[in-house]
Design a protein around this motif. Structure first.
Motif, mmCIF file in Angstrom:
data_model
loop_
_atom_site.group_PDB
_atom_site.id
_atom_site.type_symbol
_atom_site.label_atom_id
_atom_site.label_comp_id
_atom_site.label_asym_id
_atom_site.label_seq_id
_atom_site.Cartn_x
_atom_site.Cartn_y
_atom_site.Cartn_z
ATOM 1 N N ASN A 291 0.828 -1.201 0.000
ATOM 2 C CA ASN A 291 0.000 0.000 0.000
ATOM 3 C C ASN A 291 0.871 1.264 0.000
ATOM 4 O O ASN A 291 0.635 2.199 -0.770
ATOM 5 N N GLU A 292 1.898 1.250 0.845
ATOM 6 C CA GLU A 292 2.766 2.423 0.973
ATOM 7 C C GLU A 292 3.410 2.770 -0.380
ATOM 8 O O GLU A 292 3.359 3.914 -0.842
ATOM 9 N N GLU A 293 3.987 1.748 -1.020
ATOM 10 C CA GLU A 293 4.744 2.019 -2.248
ATOM 11 C C GLU A 293 3.829 2.285 -3.445
ATOM 12 O O GLU A 293 4.079 3.186 -4.243
ATOM 13 N N ARG A 294 2.766 1.502 -3.562
ATOM 14 C CA ARG A 294 1.941 1.648 -4.767
ATOM 15 C C ARG A 294 0.973 2.830 -4.678
ATOM 16 O O ARG A 294 0.563 3.375 -5.716
ATOM 17 N N ALA A 295 0.588 3.234 -3.470
ATOM 18 C CA ALA A 295 -0.221 4.450 -3.358
ATOM 19 C C ALA A 295 0.644 5.661 -3.725
ATOM 20 O O ALA A 295 0.191 6.594 -4.387
ATOM 21 N N PHE A 296 1.900 5.620 -3.308
ATOM 22 C CA PHE A 296 2.865 6.662 -3.669
ATOM 23 C C PHE A 296 3.007 6.723 -5.197
ATOM 24 O O PHE A 296 2.967 7.801 -5.812
ATOM 25 N N ALA A 297 3.121 5.554 -5.817
ATOM 26 C CA ALA A 297 3.228 5.497 -7.282
ATOM 27 C C ALA A 297 1.943 6.007 -7.936
ATOM 28 O O ALA A 297 1.984 6.730 -8.940
ATOM 29 N N ALA A 298 0.793 5.642 -7.358
ATOM 30 C CA ALA A 298 -0.481 6.092 -7.928
ATOM 31 C C ALA A 298 -0.573 7.612 -7.874
ATOM 32 O O ALA A 298 -1.047 8.253 -8.817
ATOM 33 N N ASP A 299 -0.110 8.202 -6.766
ATOM 34 C CA ASP A 299 -0.138 9.666 -6.665
ATOM 35 C C ASP A 299 0.733 10.306 -7.747
ATOM 36 O O ASP A 299 0.370 11.316 -8.339
ATOM 37 N N GLU A 300 1.880 9.696 -7.993
ATOM 38 C CA GLU A 300 2.774 10.211 -9.040
ATOM 39 C C GLU A 300 2.089 10.112 -10.412
ATOM 40 O O GLU A 300 2.131 11.059 -11.208
ATOM 41 N N ASN A 301 1.437 8.989 -10.655
ATOM 42 C CA ASN A 301 0.750 8.813 -11.940
ATOM 43 C C ASN A 301 -0.432 9.758 -12.079
ATOM 44 O O ASN A 301 -0.673 10.322 -13.150
ATOM 45 N N ILE A 302 -1.175 9.926 -10.992
ATOM 46 C CA ILE A 302 -2.337 10.819 -11.033
ATOM 47 C C ILE A 302 -1.872 12.262 -11.260
ATOM 48 O O ILE A 302 -2.453 13.002 -12.052
ATOM 49 N N LEU A 303 -0.792 12.654 -10.597
ATOM 50 C CA LEU A 303 -0.259 14.010 -10.792
ATOM 51 C C LEU A 303 0.119 14.232 -12.254
ATOM 52 O O LEU A 303 -0.268 15.228 -12.875
ATOM 53 N N ASN A 304 0.858 13.284 -12.817
ATOM 54 C CA ASN A 304 1.284 13.432 -14.212
ATOM 55 C C ASN A 304 0.112 13.445 -15.171
ATOM 56 O O ASN A 304 0.068 14.233 -16.104
ATOM 57 N N SER A 305 -0.840 12.557 -14.938
ATOM 58 C CA SER A 305 -1.932 12.479 -15.901
ATOM 59 C C SER A 305 -2.899 13.646 -15.721
ATOM 60 O O SER A 305 -3.511 14.105 -16.687
ATOM 61 N N THR A 306 -3.015 14.168 -14.510
ATOM 62 C CA THR A 306 -3.863 15.345 -14.294
ATOM 63 C C THR A 306 -3.265 16.561 -14.987
ATOM 64 O O THR A 306 -3.973 17.344 -15.625
#
Lengths: 537, 62
Positions: A360-375
């Motif tokens: 959860n820690e690592e992949r939520a961090f990755a999801a935030d990075e992806n969401i930031l880029n795609s937003t």
């Protein structure tokens, strides 16, 4: 009829009755994966290859129609390679490196991804999602035939889920009626509209983007080059706000029009209407066949937590992004890569249950990075105010002649794997080596002269010695450490892993992320890093 | 470095004149576009993200 809400491209796992259905008491399975899409199959395959039994339940009997995700990044191909499906994908896929950006009727600039040398896999391939899924399923069947503990059941629809401290109980519906199984852990890979999420009453907050995109995949023998062409404000009569042209295998081209928010969805999906748009877009008289059409909207959002006790969410069920940047399926594959080895160690009793919290820690961090880029890409593509459109068009106008404006043009920042900087599984960095191979990074591939580095990192903890010989390490309570020595590093290996250092030791996780690195390390230092990487501190 | 908010342009009247002249004969839309391009050109020249943030803050405070 149970299941079957969409048509299949490939029937791969037709329903058959299994003994579990007539058992007196629910049969127990270590891991049940809900969803036989790419993320579920990849996770199950990875677990089975490590020797942990996995049961996949899918509500259909194969792979759905429609190209859907078409752009697969190098990291995804590297993961698929480890699972045995990579070569089929690369052979079938279309490799591309050049992109062109147009504004109105003129080209603004073009770019070449200039893939770095010394990697086994290309930066990107385009491949229709049904092929991607089929190749993963082929690998699953090969693993099954080789005796690996993997099973997939078609038309098995999960209708209920309950958990207590010891297990999860699933209610499953089939054409022969309901039955139930129990599991130590359940992984929900059941997509953006995850029925599991709904059954558990879990909310899914996020930002909805008010725009509709029309996908039309057309088959034509055209002599467009194998490039990614992207138009801002294309010069068409009923102008969509953007358009994309991208090649797939089998002479199929992805055409994507951004239609705006307030549209008549039904009318826009009529074949005559779609042909009218495409006829205007393609050169006069181009003949083509419509292969697949769809209108989609999207959201950028994620679950607050990807782990809920013994139920773990992966892929689109846990997080969604806009398609710009190819961060959907590609990030889901990294979820699978991250989760499988952790679950395997926990199931075997080699690591505490707490290791799963690091997923959860690592992949939520990755999801935030992806969401930031795609937003950010979405904000550039669909300006939300008059002034944001003025700035967007100013960037496009300047980009034609001024190099400085080109990096601001954002039609999607293409997916790169996440580096888990500052996370709890990272060990020490005592090398002074290159930035790109610091702890938390995914290992960059390197040409070894007689093969590639990543082929040496086969899903186990690996102690990699570069410019020196690895000594054996006894491992840690059931966790074996595999040693790889590369005493005479190639230039690319030296450049990526040594920098100015004469030699190095790297401890690498089963998912090819770097735990720790040293110029030289004692057995105790390596043991400590192993403990850290498996949440045993 | 920090944002210089002290007078820094030689011949301020001449610069102001040049700035306005650049907008001569433009519609509101063309002027807005010119201003946006000008901001991007200047921002790139400055480059320093700290200074750019200070400049944005200074402009917002008025």
């Amino acid at each position: 009829m149970v299941g079957a809400t969409y048509a299949l491209a490939h029937e791969l796992y037709p329903y058959t009755a299994v003994p579990d259905q007539s058992a007196q008491a629910p049969v127990h399975h270590p891991v049940v994966i809900i969803g036989g899409g790419p993320i579920g199959v990849a996770t199950g395959l990875d677990l089975a290859q490590k020797g942990s039994p996995a049961l996949i339940l899918d509500d259909h009997e194969g792979v759905g129609q429609g190209s859907r995700a078409i752009c697969f990044a190098k990291r995804t191909l590297e993961i698929a390679d480890r699972l045995g499906a990579g070569p089929d994908m690369v052979e079938k896929g279309v490799v591309w490196n050049v992109g062109r950006v147009f504004h109105g009727d003129g080209e603004v600039f073009n770019f070449n991804l200039l893939p770095e040398d010394g990697h086994k896999n290309p930066a990107f391939i385009n491949l229709q999602q049904p092929y991607f899924e089929k190749f993963l399923m082929d690998a699953l069947r090969r693993a099954e035939a080789a005796g690996k503990p993997i099973e997939i059941r078609g038309r098995n629809v999960v209708t209920g889920i309950e958990q207590d401290e010891d297990r999860v109980t699933l209610q499953i519906d089939t054409p022969d009626g309901p039955y139930s199984v129990t599991a130590d852990y359940v992984i929900a890979c059941d997509g953006a509209r995850s029925p599991t999420r709904d059954l558990m009453g879990l909310s899914f907050e996020g930002r909805v983007f008010e725009d509709n995109f029309l996908i039309a995949d057309v088959k034509m023998t055209a002599d467009f080059p194998t490039e990614r062409w992207f138009w801002f404000e294309p010069p068409l009569a009923e102008a969509p706000q953007s358009a994309l042209l991208h090649k797939q295998p089998d002479d199929v081209w992805r055409i994507d029009f951004q239609l705006g928010w307030d549209i008549d969805r039904k009318a826009e999906l009529e074949e005559g209407r779609i042909r009218q748009r495409i006829d205007e877009f393609l050169p006069n008289g181009t003949e083509y066949e419509l292969v697949w059409t769809s209108i989609y909207t999207f959201q950028c959002r994620r679950m607050e937590r990807f782990r809920h006790g013994r139920v773990i969410f992966a892929g689109d069920s846990a997080h969604q992004v806009s398609p710009f940047g190819a961060r959907g399926a590609n990030s889901g594959m990294q979820d699978a890569d991250n989760l499988a080895w952790k679950l395997d160690l926990v199931l075997k009793g080699h690591a505490p249950d707490g290791l799963l919290d690091s997923y959860n820690e690592e992949r939520a961090f990755a999801a935030d990075e992806n969401i930031l880029n795609s937003t950010r890409a979405t904000d550039f593509l669909t300006p939300k105010s008059e002034m944001s459109k003025i700035f967007r068009n100013a960037v496009l106008t300047l980009a034609k002649d001024q190099a400085f404006a080109r990096p601001m043009v954002n039609s999607g920042r293409l997916s790169v794997p996440c580096t888990y900087d500052g996370h709890s599984l990272n060990g020490e960095d005592r090398l002074g080596g290159p930035e790109r191979t610091r702890p938390g990074s995914p290992c960059p591939d390197a040409d070894l002269g007689n093969g590639f580095l990543l082929d040496q990192l086969t899903g186990r903890f690996t102690l990699l010695a570069i410019g020196t010989e690895a000594r054996d390490h006894p491992g840690l309570a059931g966790i074996r450490v595999h040693s790889v020595s590369l005493p005479n590093p190639s230039d690319t290996l030296r450049d990526r892993y040594l920098g100015a250092a004469p030699h190095a030791l790297y401890l690498i996780r089963p998912d090819q992320h770097i735990v720790a690195r040293w110029r030289d390390a004692t057995a105790e230092q390596i043991t400590q890093a192993l403990k850290t990487a498996t949440a045993q501190t | 470095m920090t944002l210089n908010t002290q007078p820094n342009i030689p011949d301020p009247d001449g610069f102001y004149d040049t700035l306005l002249a650049a907008h001569d004969g433009l519609t509101k839309g063309q002027s807005d576009a010119l201003n946006a391009r000008l901001i991007l050109v200047l921002a790139n020249h400055i480059g320093d993200r700290g200074i750019l943030s200070e400049a944005l803050e200074a402009a917002r405070q008025t």
